[in-house]
Design a protein around this motif. Structure first.
Motif, PDB file in Angstrom:
ATOM      1  N   GLY A   1      24.904  39.579  40.553  1.00 26.83           N
ATOM      2  CA  GLY A   1      24.582  38.682  41.647  1.00 26.83           C
ATOM      3  C   GLY A   1      25.847  38.106  42.253  1.00 26.83           C
ATOM      4  N   LYS A   2      25.669  37.126  43.152  1.00 24.70           N
ATOM      5  CA  LYS A   2      26.800  36.550  43.863  1.00 24.70           C
ATOM      6  C   LYS A   2      27.447  35.399  43.105  1.00 24.70           C
TER       7      LYS A   2
ATOM      8  N   TYR B   1      34.183  47.814  40.642  1.00 19.87           N
ATOM      9  CA  TYR B   1      33.561  46.809  41.497  1.00 19.87           C
ATOM     10  C   TYR B   1      34.612  46.262  42.457  1.00 19.87           C
TER      11      TYR B   1
ATOM     12  N   GLN C   1      22.298  44.479  45.512  1.00 19.50           N
ATOM     13  CA  GLN C   1      22.512  43.554  44.414  1.00 19.50           C
ATOM     14  C   GLN C   1      21.163  43.153  43.847  1.00 19.50           C
TER      15      GLN C   1
ATOM     16  N   PHE D   1      35.730  43.667  31.111  1.00 16.36           N
ATOM     17  CA  PHE D   1      36.384  43.780  32.406  1.00 16.36           C
ATOM     18  C   PHE D   1      37.897  43.796  32.287  1.00 16.36           C
ATOM     19  N   GLY D   2      38.518  44.519  33.210  1.00 17.75           N
ATOM     20  CA  GLY D   2      39.945  44.425  33.363  1.00 17.75           C
ATOM     21  C   GLY D   2      40.313  43.159  34.110  1.00 17.75           C
ATOM     22  N   GLN D   3      41.609  42.936  34.291  1.00 13.31           N
ATOM     23  CA  GLN D   3      42.090  41.711  34.917  1.00 13.31           C
ATOM     24  C   GLN D   3      42.061  41.755  36.433  1.00 13.31           C
TER      25      GLN D   3
ATOM     26  N   PHE E   1      27.917  34.506  36.557  1.00 13.83           N
ATOM     27  CA  PHE E   1      27.193  35.604  37.185  1.00 13.83           C
ATOM     28  C   PHE E   1      26.124  36.138  36.237  1.00 13.83           C
TER      29      PHE E   1
ATOM     30  N   LEU F   1      35.935  39.064  34.419  1.00 15.32           N
ATOM     31  CA  LEU F   1      34.711  38.463  33.899  1.00 15.32           C
ATOM     32  C   LEU F   1      34.654  38.598  32.389  1.00 15.32           C
TER      33      LEU F   1
ATOM     34  N   PHE G   1      37.790  45.296  40.391  1.00 16.34           N
ATOM     35  CA  PHE G   1      37.657  45.170  38.944  1.00 16.34           C
ATOM     36  C   PHE G   1      37.107  46.461  38.353  1.00 16.34           C
TER      37      PHE G   1
ATOM     38  N   GLY H   1      31.657  35.275  48.946  1.00 15.53           N
ATOM     39  CA  GLY H   1      30.321  35.317  49.532  1.00 15.53           C
ATOM     40  C   GLY H   1      29.500  36.537  49.159  1.00 15.53           C
ATOM     41  N   HIS H   2      30.141  37.494  48.478  1.00 18.09           N
ATOM     42  CA  HIS H   2      29.420  38.721  48.120  1.00 18.09           C
ATOM     43  C   HIS H   2      29.340  38.950  46.619  1.00 18.09           C
ATOM     44  N   GLY H   3      30.037  38.178  45.846  1.00 14.04           N
ATOM     45  CA  GLY H   3      30.021  38.413  44.413  1.00 14.04           C
ATOM     46  C   GLY H   3      30.664  39.738  44.080  1.00 14.04           C
ATOM     47  N   LEU H   4      30.172  40.394  43.037  1.00 16.62           N
ATOM     48  CA  LEU H   4      30.674  41.709  42.646  1.00 16.62           C
ATOM     49  C   LEU H   4      29.734  42.786  43.160  1.00 16.62           C
ATOM     50  N   ARG H   5      30.298  43.737  43.825  1.00 16.59           N
ATOM     51  CA  ARG H   5      29.509  44.846  44.330  1.00 16.59           C
ATOM     52  C   ARG H   5      30.013  46.146  43.725  1.00 16.59           C
ATOM     53  N   LEU H   6      29.072  46.950  43.284  1.00 20.53           N
ATOM     54  CA  LEU H   6      29.402  48.183  42.588  1.00 20.53           C
ATOM     55  C   LEU H   6      29.813  49.270  43.582  1.00 20.53           C
TER      56      LEU H   6
ATOM     57  N   GLN I   1      35.256  42.563  44.611  1.00 18.08           N
ATOM     58  CA  GLN I   1      34.797  41.183  44.677  1.00 18.08           C
ATOM     59  C   GLN I   1      35.345  40.524  45.925  1.00 18.08           C
TER      60      GLN I   1
ATOM     61  N   TYR J   1      33.082  51.482  35.310  1.00 20.51           N
ATOM     62  CA  TYR J   1      32.610  50.997  36.607  1.00 20.51           C
ATOM     63  C   TYR J   1      33.786  50.507  37.447  1.00 20.51           C
TER      64      TYR J   1
ATOM     65  N   GLU K   1      26.632  50.609  45.334  1.00 18.52           N
ATOM     66  CA  GLU K   1      26.142  49.990  46.558  1.00 18.52           C
ATOM     67  C   GLU K   1      27.077  50.170  47.753  1.00 18.52           C
TER      68      GLU K   1
END
Lengths: 112, 115
Positions: free
Chosen positions: A103-104, B35, A2, B106-108, A88, A43, B90, B40-45, B37, B33, B59
């Motif tokens: 980010g988080k 992702y 991230q 973004f999608g829903q 974010f 988002l 997402f 505690g980690h947010g969005l991760r790709l 969610q 993309y 990631e």
């Protein structure tokens, strides 16, 4: 990994107050973007600032970018209860292919 | 709203089964993309695509594969679902201008539970 890291993780303010959130990142960027997420929703893009810009405004939003410090801030002025959401930052980096890394997030609560 | 649709919106599946999530766009955007969610980690790709049949890892790509046979569809497959893949997924789309990314839509989201 991230790229962006928001600070604080959570923020609670009253309506009418200003809210400031910060984002730090690790490598050089093409641009930095801010997004909002309401609970249970996708988002929504708020604002994009390019690496050669220092400040940008959109309505009640003000974004600054300091590439020397690798940091950005999002200011929401005169907050409303409807601004309650998670925020974010995301970076588009020249050495990350076409990836958009988030980010988080900062969780903002605006109470009436 | 940007024309981006995720399906299904909710799914419960058993450990060890394959699962495919679909992202469909009507915007003709080149970049797509996936992702996940998690608290505690947010969005991760997970994976992303920069054109038909052109994809790359993000990631957290282990245990996931993707395919893009048409501009409008980007599929995410969990080859053998595990409980650690319980998450909200997402899909996002974007374009690039002068080689630089623009805003993403973004999608829903798809809420996946692996039991």
């Amino acid at each position: 990994s991230q790229q962006g890291e928001e600070d604080p993780q959570a923020l609670s303010i009253q309506e009418g107050e200003n809210a400031t959130m910060n984002c730090s990142y690790k490598t050089s960027i093409n641009n930095l973007q801010w997004y909002r997420q309401n609970s249970g929703r996708g988002l929504v893009h708020l604002i994009l600032i390019r690496s050669n810009e220092r400040e940008k405004h959109s309505g009640r939003l003000r974004v600054t970018l300091d590439t020397s410090k690798k940091s950005s801030s999002l200011l929401i002025t005169a907050s409303r209860a409807a601004d309650t959401a998670s925020y974010f930052c995301a970076t588009d980096a020249p050495n990350s292919g076409y990836a958009l890394n988030f980010g988080k997030g900062t969780s903002l609560l605006v109470t009436p | 709203d940007a024309g981006i649709t995720q399906s299904p919106r909710h799914k419960v599946t058993e450990t060890g089964t394959p699962v495919t999530l679909r992202c469909h766009q009507t915007e003709n955007h080149r970049y797509m993309y996936w992702y996940r969610q998690d608290p505690g980690h947010g969005l991760r790709l997970i994976h992303y695509s920069y054109g038909v049949k052109d994809t790359d890892k993000g990631e957290v790509s282990d245990g996931y594969s993707v395919s893009r046979s048409k501009t409008e569809d980007f599929l995410l497959t969990l080859e053998s679902a595990t409980s650690s893949q319980t998450s909200v997924y997402f899909c996002a789309i974007s374009e690039r201008s002068g080689g630089i990314g623009t805003e993403a839509f973004f999608g829903q989201g798809t809420r996946l539970t692996v039991v």
